[in-house]
Design a protein around this motif. Structure first.
Motif, mmCIF file in Angstrom:
data_model
loop_
_atom_site.group_PDB
_atom_site.id
_atom_site.type_symbol
_atom_site.label_atom_id
_atom_site.label_comp_id
_atom_site.label_asym_id
_atom_site.label_seq_id
_atom_site.Cartn_x
_atom_site.Cartn_y
_atom_site.Cartn_z
ATOM 1 N N ARG A 1 0.838 -1.208 0.000
ATOM 2 C CA ARG A 1 0.000 0.000 0.000
ATOM 3 C C ARG A 1 0.870 1.255 0.000
ATOM 4 N NH1 ARG A 1 -5.176 -0.631 3.958
ATOM 5 N NH2 ARG A 1 -5.357 1.536 3.267
ATOM 6 N N HIS A 2 1.933 1.232 0.774
ATOM 7 C CA HIS A 2 2.832 2.385 0.816
ATOM 8 C C HIS A 2 3.534 2.595 -0.522
ATOM 9 C CE1 HIS A 2 2.529 3.239 5.126
ATOM 10 N NE2 HIS A 2 2.539 1.931 5.328
ATOM 11 N N VAL A 3 3.886 1.498 -1.194
ATOM 12 C CA VAL A 3 4.545 1.627 -2.497
ATOM 13 C C VAL A 3 3.607 2.295 -3.494
ATOM 14 C CG1 VAL A 3 5.569 0.363 -4.421
ATOM 15 C CG2 VAL A 3 6.043 -0.358 -2.078
ATOM 16 N N VAL A 4 2.350 1.861 -3.527
ATOM 17 C CA VAL A 4 1.390 2.467 -4.453
ATOM 18 C C VAL A 4 1.153 3.931 -4.088
ATOM 19 C CG1 VAL A 4 -0.957 2.365 -5.365
ATOM 20 C CG2 VAL A 4 0.299 0.249 -4.927
ATOM 21 N N GLU A 5 0.983 4.220 -2.813
ATOM 22 C CA GLU A 5 0.774 5.610 -2.398
ATOM 23 C C GLU A 5 1.946 6.495 -2.805
ATOM 24 O OE1 GLU A 5 0.040 5.458 1.777
ATOM 25 O OE2 GLU A 5 -1.987 4.652 1.567
ATOM 26 N N ALA A 6 3.162 5.997 -2.614
ATOM 27 C CA ALA A 6 4.345 6.776 -2.981
ATOM 28 C C ALA A 6 4.426 6.963 -4.489
ATOM 29 C CB ALA A 6 5.607 6.092 -2.464
ATOM 30 N N HIS B 1 3.525 8.725 -10.974
ATOM 31 C CA HIS B 1 3.744 7.590 -11.865
ATOM 32 C C HIS B 1 2.408 7.005 -12.344
ATOM 33 C CE1 HIS B 1 7.949 7.802 -11.023
ATOM 34 N NE2 HIS B 1 7.799 7.501 -9.738
ATOM 35 N N GLU B 2 2.441 6.395 -13.506
ATOM 36 C CA GLU B 2 1.280 5.687 -14.049
ATOM 37 C C GLU B 2 1.338 4.244 -13.553
ATOM 38 O OE1 GLU B 2 0.196 3.873 -18.365
ATOM 39 O OE2 GLU B 2 0.709 6.019 -18.336
ATOM 40 N N VAL B 3 0.409 3.874 -12.673
ATOM 41 C CA VAL B 3 0.486 2.605 -11.953
ATOM 42 C C VAL B 3 -0.485 1.579 -12.521
ATOM 43 C CG1 VAL B 3 0.174 1.479 -9.711
ATOM 44 C CG2 VAL B 3 1.236 3.751 -9.842
ATOM 45 N N THR B 4 0.019 0.374 -12.705
ATOM 46 C CA THR B 4 -0.810 -0.800 -12.998
ATOM 47 C C THR B 4 -0.592 -1.805 -11.880
ATOM 48 O OG1 THR B 4 -0.615 -0.503 -15.396
ATOM 49 C CG2 THR B 4 -1.258 -2.695 -14.610
ATOM 50 N N LEU B 5 -1.695 -2.356 -11.333
ATOM 51 C CA LEU B 5 -1.606 -3.370 -10.295
ATOM 52 C C LEU B 5 -1.953 -4.741 -10.871
ATOM 53 C CD1 LEU B 5 -3.377 -1.699 -7.211
ATOM 54 C CD2 LEU B 5 -0.927 -1.825 -7.724
ATOM 55 N N PHE B 6 -1.156 -5.736 -10.511
ATOM 56 C CA PHE B 6 -1.471 -7.121 -10.838
ATOM 57 C C PHE B 6 -1.635 -7.889 -9.539
ATOM 58 C CE2 PHE B 6 0.023 -11.519 -11.214
ATOM 59 C CZ PHE B 6 -0.891 -12.016 -12.142
ATOM 60 N N ASN B 7 -2.835 -8.377 -9.292
ATOM 61 C CA ASN B 7 -3.099 -9.194 -8.113
ATOM 62 C C ASN B 7 -4.429 -9.926 -8.309
ATOM 63 O OD1 ASN B 7 -5.197 -7.310 -7.261
ATOM 64 N ND2 ASN B 7 -3.533 -5.972 -6.550
ATOM 65 N N ARG B 8 -4.849 -10.670 -7.299
ATOM 66 C CA ARG B 8 -6.059 -11.480 -7.405
ATOM 67 C C ARG B 8 -7.334 -10.658 -7.246
ATOM 68 N NH1 ARG B 8 -4.919 -15.652 -2.769
ATOM 69 N NH2 ARG B 8 -4.305 -13.650 -1.851
ATOM 70 N N GLY B 9 -7.209 -9.436 -6.747
ATOM 71 C CA GLY B 9 -8.381 -8.604 -6.539
ATOM 72 C C GLY B 9 -9.205 -9.003 -5.334
ATOM 73 N N THR B 10 -8.600 -9.729 -4.390
ATOM 74 C CA THR B 10 -9.341 -10.192 -3.224
ATOM 75 C C THR B 10 -8.982 -9.449 -1.944
ATOM 76 O OG1 THR B 10 -7.699 -11.940 -2.809
ATOM 77 C CG2 THR B 10 -9.585 -12.516 -4.189
ATOM 78 N N THR B 11 -7.823 -8.810 -1.891
ATOM 79 C CA THR B 11 -7.390 -8.080 -0.696
ATOM 80 C C THR B 11 -7.587 -6.587 -0.916
ATOM 81 O OG1 THR B 11 -5.726 -9.770 -0.187
ATOM 82 C CG2 THR B 11 -5.477 -7.621 0.869
ATOM 83 N N ASN B 12 -8.436 -5.975 -0.099
ATOM 84 C CA ASN B 12 -8.720 -4.535 -0.202
ATOM 85 C C ASN B 12 -8.993 -4.119 -1.653
ATOM 86 O OD1 ASN B 12 -8.209 -4.112 2.620
ATOM 87 N ND2 ASN B 12 -6.018 -4.121 2.195
ATOM 88 N N PRO B 13 -9.972 -4.755 -2.308
ATOM 89 C CA PRO B 13 -10.194 -4.485 -3.743
ATOM 90 C C PRO B 13 -10.654 -3.066 -4.046
ATOM 91 C CG PRO B 13 -11.971 -5.833 -2.847
ATOM 92 C CD PRO B 13 -10.921 -5.772 -1.774
ATOM 93 N N SER B 14 -11.154 -2.346 -3.036
ATOM 94 C CA SER B 14 -11.629 -0.983 -3.292
ATOM 95 C C SER B 14 -10.514 0.055 -3.228
ATOM 96 C CB SER B 14 -12.728 -0.616 -2.284
ATOM 97 O OG SER B 14 -12.227 -0.636 -0.954
ATOM 98 N N LEU B 15 -9.319 -0.357 -2.841
ATOM 99 C CA LEU B 15 -8.209 0.590 -2.778
ATOM 100 C C LEU B 15 -7.791 1.068 -4.169
ATOM 101 C CD1 LEU B 15 -5.679 -0.832 -0.154
ATOM 102 C CD2 LEU B 15 -7.038 1.242 0.044
ATOM 103 N N PHE B 16 -7.358 2.297 -4.263
ATOM 104 C CA PHE B 16 -6.756 2.871 -5.465
ATOM 105 C C PHE B 16 -7.643 2.689 -6.703
ATOM 106 C CE2 PHE B 16 -3.180 1.018 -2.877
ATOM 107 C CZ PHE B 16 -2.849 2.206 -2.247
ATOM 108 N N PRO B 17 -8.864 3.193 -6.660
ATOM 109 C CA PRO B 17 -9.771 3.018 -7.807
ATOM 110 C C PRO B 17 -9.284 3.707 -9.073
ATOM 111 C CG PRO B 17 -10.685 4.594 -6.235
ATOM 112 C CD PRO B 17 -9.482 3.964 -5.576
ATOM 113 N N GLU B 18 -8.334 4.622 -8.931
ATOM 114 C CA GLU B 18 -7.869 5.374 -10.094
ATOM 115 C C GLU B 18 -6.818 4.639 -10.911
ATOM 116 O OE1 GLU B 18 -5.396 7.102 -6.606
ATOM 117 O OE2 GLU B 18 -7.106 5.764 -6.947
ATOM 118 N N VAL B 19 -6.321 3.506 -10.436
ATOM 119 C CA VAL B 19 -5.248 2.833 -11.149
ATOM 120 C C VAL B 19 -5.796 1.679 -11.991
ATOM 121 C CG1 VAL B 19 -3.673 3.418 -9.265
ATOM 122 C CG2 VAL B 19 -4.632 1.111 -9.394
#
Length: 289
Positions: A14-19, A25-43
């Protein structure tokens, strides 16, 4: 910068994405979408499992930061897919890679733990944690050459993170801080925000990203200084006294990381922010072990 983060929605991630978002930076997340899925809706999000990273088969990024690479098989799969489509691959490793737990002042080029004969590369156990990190570092170097870095840390402290959460909670609630280690036990940790900032740097090779060595007594004093009239320290909690994996592993040389741009903040600042986070109604997560 186009940044791909593998993981990114819990603890340090979470800190890495926030930073990264703070720095534009233009951020893309790759994950399962099961942990805190509502975080960072703009990415942008790519959904997938580390065992099946096919969602990474399309796209190009300047940097990849691997926060969730625990299994050797998983890191091998992502590295193979991304080899020609990311400029640099940063791997979140651990001080558990070191074979020598007793010698103080070790730098990044000391002996590392070996991979056990016939160990599975697709199963996680605590016994394989250090060896798996070593093997992942090696395969990434073989794949990316000097376009990769291995960031080695131990305790990671701060909001969203479990380490030293008991101290932050005790100070926030006005109860006694407990420590089952001796007052003279050496310790190193890193503030999650400082570690996140370092992970965004494009550097090559291994780095000990740990703060300065303190004794537990010195660290406790710094933490207790952030609240008025703290309760007495409890050095004899109702648990067996333990020794933190021998003294050498918490006296690592961090000069290479400092030269590359690592900037650890004062202990009191980390403590003050952790206490404020708990007082705002947050609960530290349970330790993973």
């Amino acid at each position: 910068m186009r940044l791909l983060i593998l993981g990114g929605t819990k603890n340090l991630g979470r800190h890495v994405v926030e930073a990264a978002l703070r720095d534009g930076h233009e951020v893309t997340l790759f994950n399962r979408g099961t942990t805190n899925p509502s975080l960072f809706p703009e990415v942008r999000r790519l959904l997938g499992d580390r065992a099946d990273p096919s969602a990474l088969a399309v796209g190009e990024w300047d940097r990849a930061i691997d926060m969730s690479g625990f299994l050797v098989r998983d890191v091998r799969l992502s590295a193979g897919l991304l080899r020609d489509r990311v400029g640099h691959y940063t791997y979140m490793s651990s001080i558990a890679v070191y074979a020598d737990k007793t010698t103080p002042g070790q730098d990044e080029f000391g002996p590392l733990v070996p991979w056990p004969v016939d160990a599975p590369d697709n199963e996680f156990t605590m016994d394989l944690y250090g060896p798996a990190k070593v093997r992942c570092e090696s395969l990434l170097t073989a794949t990316f050459g000097d376009r990769t870095s291995a960031v080695r840390s131990g305790f990671v402290v701060g909001p969203y993170n479990p380490d030293f959460g008991n101290w932050g909670t005790a100070l926030a609630q006005g109860t006694r801080m407990e420590c089952a280690a001796g007052a003279g036990q050496p310790i190193q940790y890193v503030d999650a925000r400082d570690l996140a900032d370092f992970l965004l740097l494009e550097v090559s090779g291994p780095f000990n990203v740990v703060g300065p060595t303190r004794s537990m007594a010195e660290l406790a004093a710094a933490w207790r200084s952030v609240v008025p009239d703290p309760a007495p320290m409890d050095w004899e909690p109702a648990v067996d006294r333990f020794h933190l994996d021998d003294e050498g592993i918490f006296r690592l040389d961090n000069s290479r990381a400092l030269a590359a741009g690592f900037r650890p903040r004062p202990d009191a600042e980390t403590a003050r922010d952790y206490v404020a986070w708990v007082q705002d109604g947050n609960t530290p997560p349970d330790p993973p072990h």
